[in-house]
Design an enzyme around this catalytic site. Structure first.
Site: not given
Ligand code: PLP
Length: 399
Positions: A66, A194, A270
């Site tokens: 993303k 997250h 992630e």
């Molecule tokens: C956006 C997102 C990430 C990446 O998050 P960062 O803060 O950029 O490390 C990982 N997992 C999910 C489900 C996300 O929506």
């Protein structure tokens, strides 16, 4: 462009100094391609991936596409042995085009259309995320193919983006989902969360890991099928204008919390921002200037509708420097090119007197920047050029 030095001198990217090699690279690139530009340095992608792998030695890193869904980022990370975290069919197509084996991917969007599930399954990705019963029900037709993670929610008002407001469930709801999945013969592989993007306090991860452990213990006590995976998400921080903890130190308490999990639990993460943010440097040029209410305004050919969109969407503040460093520095305004008044990059920024055509450099511009840029007012997005694409050719200034 393969034989070039790193755009970012890694040690000093939050300070003002650009190295002579960097300045030379910027000037030759603008002479060749024009401005605005985004310079993506694959050496920094490698360095960031290795730094996080070393800091989290027992965690399989799945790069979340993303923040910067660029083919060269995928290619570089594939060569590093990374896995990938996908959220949309467009992201599935991007990794597929780069030859990523589907076993190295998971799909982590908690809310999907049937079409999204089918597209990911057709590619071969069979790990998905749910956080409610409505979503779980969508997997009934695919129960023999899929393995699911249940996403828990832990609120975090301090992060740039609190990703637990919109997604994730409570521990109690997670247990209901896990019990229901058993009744429906759907395999629950584990839990995910997250803690929020650009989380600067590692305790958020520690608390979330402990809560997940409690859910895992309860699953065991209720005699439900054991959970084998914990996905600790993204959120790992980088230094913009404020210094954050070095990643080794940041991950120390996280590793300690992970060590309290049963050995059978496989841990994945992630990361998005941490891998890509420092790898991109933006180059804009001054289109024109005016004096308004005693301050000098410079109008650049890139702005908040373009590469600086993260100022609005991501709430980040990028270190900005000019190539010109001589003369008296006075409070100035840096504006984007569009006719909209919110298109202002920085106010009260100390700059020397610039001429039209002079270059303004944005650093740590890799995450949530070009990804959210628009073509508003027909100002085309900045072109991305790739440097140090092949490791063997690069003159490494880092690591
Ligand atoms: C956006 C997102 C990430 C990446 O998050 P960062 O803060 O950029 O490390 C990982 N997992 C999910 C489900 C996300 O929506």
């Amino acid at each position: 462009m393969a034989n070039s030095a790193s755009v970012l001198d890694f040690q000093s990217f939050s300070s003002q100094a650009l190295s002579a090699e960097t300045i030379d690279l910027i000037e030759t690139s603008v002479a060749q391609f024009g401005a605005p530009l985004l310079m993506l340095d694959c050496d920094i992608i490698r360095a960031q991936y290795r730094a996080l792998s070393n800091a989290l030695p027992n965690v399989a890193l799945h790069f979340a596409l993303k923040p910067l869904p660029h083919p060269n980022v995928v290619k570089t990370l594939l060569e590093e042995g990374a896995c990938f975290d996908l959220a949309t069919t467009g992201e599935v197509e991007l990794v597929q085009q780069q030859g990523v084996p589907a076993e190295r991917t998971i799909h982590s969007h908690p809310i999907k259309r049937d079409r999204d599930i089918r597209d990911a399954l057709a590619y071969g990705c069979n790990v998905f995320v749910v956080d409610n019963l409505n979503e779980l029900e969508k997997f009934k037709p695919y129960k023999d193919e899929v393995e699911l993670l249940v996403r828990l929610s832990f609120r975090n008002s301090e992060a740039f983006a609190d990703l637990s407001k919109k997604f994730g469930c409570s521990s109690e709801q997670a247990l209901v989902i896990i019990e229901t999945a058993k009744d429906w013969n759907i395999h629950i592989k584990g839990l995910s969360f997250h803690v929020g993007s650009q989380t600067t306090n590692p305790q958020k991860y520690v608390d979330a890991i402990r809560s997940c452990k409690e859910v895992m213990d309860e699953v065991f006590e209720r005699g439900l099928p054991a959970l084998s995976t914990l996905d600790i998400g993204g959120g790992f921080p980088v230094t913009y204008t404020k210094q954050v903890m070095p990643i080794d130190q940041f991950c120390m308490p996280i590793n300690k919390a992970l060590n309290e999990l049963p050995e059978t639990v496989q841990v994945i993460a992630e990361p998005g921002r941490f891998i890509v943010a420092p790898a991109v440097t933006s180059v804009a040029s001054v289109m024109g200037q005016a004096e308004r209410e005693g301050q000098i305004w410079y109008y650049l050919d890139d702005g908040v509708y373009g590469s600086f969109s993260g100022l609005i969407f991501d709430h980040s503040e990028y270190p900005i420097v000019t190539l010109k460093q001589d003369g008296e520095f006075v409070p100035s305004v840096l504006s984007g090119p569009t006719c909209d008044s919110i298109d202002v990059i920085a106010e009260n920024i100390m700059l020397p007197k610039l001429e039209n055509g002079d270059l303004v450099i944005g650093r740590v511009m890799g995450a949530y920047t070009s990804a959210t840029a628009t073509d508003f007012n027909f100002f085309k997005r900045a072109q991305t050029i790739v440097i140090n694409e092949f490791e063997e050719n690069s003159q490494r200034m880092i690591g």
